[in-house]
Design a protein around this motif. Structure first.
Motif, PDB file in Angstrom:
ATOM      1  N   TYR A  16       1.070  -1.116   0.102  1.00 52.25           N
ATOM      2  CA  TYR A  16       0.112  -0.262   0.142  1.00 52.25           C
ATOM      3  C   TYR A  16       0.961   0.969   0.104  1.00 52.25           C
ATOM      4  O   TYR A  16       1.737   1.525   1.236  1.00 52.25           O
ATOM      5  N   ARG A  19       4.065   1.268   1.881  1.00 52.23           N
ATOM      6  CA  ARG A  19       4.661   0.233   2.464  1.00 52.23           C
ATOM      7  C   ARG A  19       3.686  -1.497   1.913  1.00 52.23           C
ATOM      8  O   ARG A  19       2.847  -1.441   1.609  1.00 52.23           O
ATOM      9  N   ILE A  21       3.381  -4.400   2.338  1.00 45.86           N
ATOM     10  CA  ILE A  21       2.273  -5.828   3.067  1.00 45.86           C
ATOM     11  C   ILE A  21       2.320  -7.570   2.778  1.00 45.86           C
ATOM     12  O   ILE A  21       2.417  -8.198   4.156  1.00 45.86           O
ATOM     13  N   PRO A  40      -1.818 -13.220  12.942  1.00 44.07           N
ATOM     14  CA  PRO A  40      -2.633 -11.946  13.290  1.00 44.07           C
ATOM     15  C   PRO A  40      -2.604 -11.164  12.607  1.00 44.07           C
ATOM     16  O   PRO A  40      -3.170 -11.309  11.588  1.00 44.07           O
ATOM     17  N   SER A  41      -3.892 -10.448  13.434  1.00 46.22           N
ATOM     18  CA  SER A  41      -4.998  -9.190  12.202  1.00 46.22           C
ATOM     19  C   SER A  41      -3.912  -8.020  12.500  1.00 46.22           C
ATOM     20  O   SER A  41      -2.598  -7.670  12.314  1.00 46.22           O
ATOM     21  N   GLY A  42      -4.261  -7.396  10.963  1.00 41.76           N
ATOM     22  CA  GLY A  42      -3.902  -6.482   9.804  1.00 41.76           C
ATOM     23  C   GLY A  42      -2.738  -6.704   9.742  1.00 41.76           C
ATOM     24  O   GLY A  42      -1.662  -5.647   9.309  1.00 41.76           O
ATOM     25  N   GLN A  43      -2.190  -7.963   9.297  1.00 38.60           N
ATOM     26  CA  GLN A  43      -1.026  -8.916   8.528  1.00 38.60           C
ATOM     27  C   GLN A  43      -1.261  -9.131   7.079  1.00 38.60           C
ATOM     28  O   GLN A  43      -0.743  -8.983   6.521  1.00 38.60           O
ATOM     29  N   GLY A  44      -2.461  -8.728   7.412  1.00 38.19           N
ATOM     30  CA  GLY A  44      -2.716  -8.869   4.986  1.00 38.19           C
ATOM     31  C   GLY A  44      -3.086  -9.953   4.511  1.00 38.19           C
ATOM     32  O   GLY A  44      -3.263 -10.267   3.569  1.00 38.19           O
ATOM     33  N   LYS A  45      -3.997 -10.507   5.215  1.00 36.57           N
ATOM     34  CA  LYS A  45      -5.048 -11.841   5.259  1.00 36.57           C
ATOM     35  C   LYS A  45      -5.507 -11.444   4.475  1.00 36.57           C
ATOM     36  O   LYS A  45      -6.190 -12.077   2.818  1.00 36.57           O
ATOM     37  N   SER A  47      -5.991  -8.839   2.429  1.00 39.61           N
ATOM     38  CA  SER A  47      -5.569  -8.115   1.656  1.00 39.61           C
ATOM     39  C   SER A  47      -4.618  -8.994  -0.181  1.00 39.61           C
ATOM     40  O   SER A  47      -5.145  -8.594  -0.623  1.00 39.61           O
ATOM     41  N   MET A  59      -7.871  -0.610  -5.279  1.00 41.38           N
ATOM     42  CA  MET A  59      -7.973   0.510  -4.405  1.00 41.38           C
ATOM     43  C   MET A  59      -6.334   0.572  -4.580  1.00 41.38           C
ATOM     44  O   MET A  59      -6.036   0.773  -5.018  1.00 41.38           O
ATOM     45  N   GLN A  98     -14.990  -9.845   4.790  1.00 38.14           N
ATOM     46  CA  GLN A  98     -14.800 -10.394   6.318  1.00 38.14           C
ATOM     47  C   GLN A  98     -16.707  -9.774   6.755  1.00 38.14           C
ATOM     48  O   GLN A  98     -17.436 -10.080   7.221  1.00 38.14           O
ATOM     49  N   GLU A 179     -13.007 -15.280   6.516  1.00 34.53           N
ATOM     50  CA  GLU A 179     -13.278 -15.303   7.838  1.00 34.53           C
ATOM     51  C   GLU A 179     -15.051 -15.703   7.188  1.00 34.53           C
ATOM     52  O   GLU A 179     -15.978 -14.676   7.892  1.00 34.53           O
ATOM     53  N   HIS A 210      -9.856 -17.113  11.686  1.00 33.36           N
ATOM     54  CA  HIS A 210      -8.813 -17.289  12.873  1.00 33.36           C
ATOM     55  C   HIS A 210      -9.335 -18.241  13.933  1.00 33.36           C
ATOM     56  O   HIS A 210      -9.023 -18.434  15.458  1.00 33.36           O
TER      57      HIS A 210
HETATM   58  N1  LIG Z   1      -7.369  -0.026   1.204  1.00 42.66           N
HETATM   59  C1  LIG Z   1      -5.757   0.026   2.502  1.00 42.66           C
HETATM   60  N2  LIG Z   1      -5.055   1.330   1.769  1.00 42.66           N
HETATM   61  C2  LIG Z   1      -4.109   1.613   2.672  1.00 42.66           C
HETATM   62  N3  LIG Z   1      -4.249   0.474   4.610  1.00 42.66           N
HETATM   63  C3  LIG Z   1      -4.356  -0.597   3.604  1.00 42.66           C
HETATM   64  C4  LIG Z   1      -5.853  -0.733   2.946  1.00 42.66           C
HETATM   65  N4  LIG Z   1      -6.367  -2.022   3.477  1.00 42.66           N
HETATM   66  C5  LIG Z   1      -5.437  -2.609   4.154  1.00 42.66           C
HETATM   67  N5  LIG Z   1      -4.868  -2.177   4.574  1.00 42.66           N
HETATM   68  C6  LIG Z   1      -3.748  -2.129   5.529  1.00 42.66           C
HETATM   69  O1  LIG Z   1      -2.718  -3.720   5.071  1.00 42.66           O
HETATM   70  C7  LIG Z   1      -2.778  -4.117   6.283  1.00 42.66           C
HETATM   71  C8  LIG Z   1      -3.483  -5.801   6.348  1.00 42.66           C
HETATM   72  O2  LIG Z   1      -4.310  -5.721   6.627  1.00 42.66           O
HETATM   73  P1  LIG Z   1      -5.657  -6.631   6.225  1.00 42.66           P
HETATM   74  O3  LIG Z   1      -7.298  -5.689   5.815  1.00 42.66           O
HETATM   75  O4  LIG Z   1      -5.315  -7.472   4.704  1.00 42.66           O
HETATM   76  O5  LIG Z   1      -5.503  -7.550   7.296  1.00 42.66           O
HETATM   77  P2  LIG Z   1      -5.975  -8.896   7.784  1.00 42.66           P
HETATM   78  O6  LIG Z   1      -4.407  -9.636   7.465  1.00 42.66           O
HETATM   79  O7  LIG Z   1      -6.878  -9.249   6.683  1.00 42.66           O
HETATM   80  O8  LIG Z   1      -6.502  -8.360   9.486  1.00 42.66           O
HETATM   81  P3  LIG Z   1      -7.805  -8.866   9.557  1.00 42.66           P
HETATM   82  O9  LIG Z   1      -7.168 -10.048  10.483  1.00 42.66           O
HETATM   83  O10 LIG Z   1      -7.926  -8.023  11.648  1.00 42.66           O
HETATM   84  O11 LIG Z   1      -8.852  -8.777   9.006  1.00 42.66           O
HETATM   85  C9  LIG Z   1      -2.800  -3.529   7.479  1.00 42.66           C
HETATM   86  O12 LIG Z   1      -2.388  -2.770   8.503  1.00 42.66           O
HETATM   87  C10 LIG Z   1      -4.951  -2.880   6.658  1.00 42.66           C
HETATM   88  O13 LIG Z   1      -4.411  -1.027   7.722  1.00 42.66           O
END
Ligand SMILES: Nc1ncnc2c1ncn2[C@@H]1O[C@H](COP(=O)(O)OP(=O)(O)OP(=O)(O)O)[C@@H](O)[C@H]1O
Ligand SMILES: [Mg+2]
Length: 233
Positions: A16, A19, A21, A40-45, A47, A59, A98, A179, A210
């Motif tokens: 993104y 950054r 991912i 873990p949450s926020g790791q990019g699953k 994405s 996006m 999700q 999920e 999860h």
């Molecule tokens: N459209 C976007 N623009 C910028 N950053 C984004 C965007 N979508 C997600 N992110 C960031 O990318 C990272 C991965 O997000 P993602 O939603 O893929 O995580 P996740 O593993 O599915 O988390 P969760 O278990 O909480 O659903 C996070 O830090 C999130 O803030």
């Protein structure tokens, strides 16, 4: 013996803006199997899933490098090709998000919507497919008498199953599930797991979850996403 490879992911990077991912992911996903992704949450699953139907390409700030090829029956196709037909790709690679996202229309029209987009015209056949998909998602009995109600009136768990029905109606070859049972009660979780176990006979399922118990119960192939890497479990 493992089934044949359906999806080849090679040296995949995802960003993104600046950054990172996902970093240098190389894995194979086998056909007619359930692949789970935990971590873990926020790791990019989430994405990661959006890369496989190229939703991420729309996006803002999202960027992909590397290669994803999928064999839809005529050899491996590079889905990142500039002129790759996205409507065709999304017919073959269905996704359930999700957070349930029913369209602002009736229950029936929600499930019929992808068929309309794909140019189906015969009302009889549309009706049959809608019913079959709602049955597959274990929602038919609960909604058969209120098909013309606004889908947004359904409960969270019902909306999730509606979205599953909507993605099944086009008979996708690959199903991306983010999920899928997170807002369901215990009985519905069980029926959805049974459905997925049956569905894998005709489709390749990639599921973010999860719940480690769930993954152990139904996944054939398990990955955990940590430190930008998908590691086989
Ligand atoms: N459209 C976007 N623009 C910028 N950053 C984004 C965007 N979508 C997600 N992110 C960031 O990318 C990272 C991965 O997000 P993602 O939603 O893929 O995580 P996740 O593993 O599915 O988390 P969760 O278990 O909480 O659903 C996070 O830090 C999130 O803030
Ligand atoms: Mg997520």
């Amino acid at each position: 013996m493992q089934n044949s490879v359906k999806i080849k992911i090679r040296n995949l990077y995802f960003y993104y803006r600046t950054r990172a991912i996902l970093k240098n992911i190389t894995i194979d996903i086998h056909e007619n199997s359930i692949t789970s992704i935990t971590g873990p949450s926020g790791q990019g699953k989430s994405s990661f899933l959006t890369i496989l139907n190229r939703l991420c390409h729309s996006m803002e700030g999202a960027r992909v490098e590397g290669q994803v090829t999928i064999d839809f029956g005529k050899g491996f196709e590079d889905i990142f090709q500039k002129d790759y037909a996205l409507p065709e790709l999304r017919k073959r690679v269905g996704m359930v998000f999700q957070t349930p996202n029913p369209l602002p229309m009736s229950i029936y029209k929600n499930v019929a919507f992808p068929l309309k987009l794909a140019g189906h015209k015969k009302q009889d056949s549309i009706r049959k497919k809608v019913k079959r998909s709602l049955e597959h998602a274990f929602l038919w009995d609960e909604v058969k008498d209120r098909l013309s109600d606004d889908a947004r009136l359904l409960s969270g768990g019902q909306q999730q199953r509606l979205c599953l029905a909507r993605s099944l109606v086009l008979d996708p070859q690959v199903l991306l599930l983010d999920e899928p049972t997170s807002s369901l009660d215990e009985t519905s979780v069980q029926v959805i797991e049974e459905l997925l176990a049956r569905l894998k006979n005709k489709c390749t399922i990639i599921m973010v979850s999860h719940y480690m118990d769930q993954v152990k119960r139904i996944a054939d192939q398990q990955f955990v996403l940590r430190d930008r890497q998908l590691k086989s479990v």
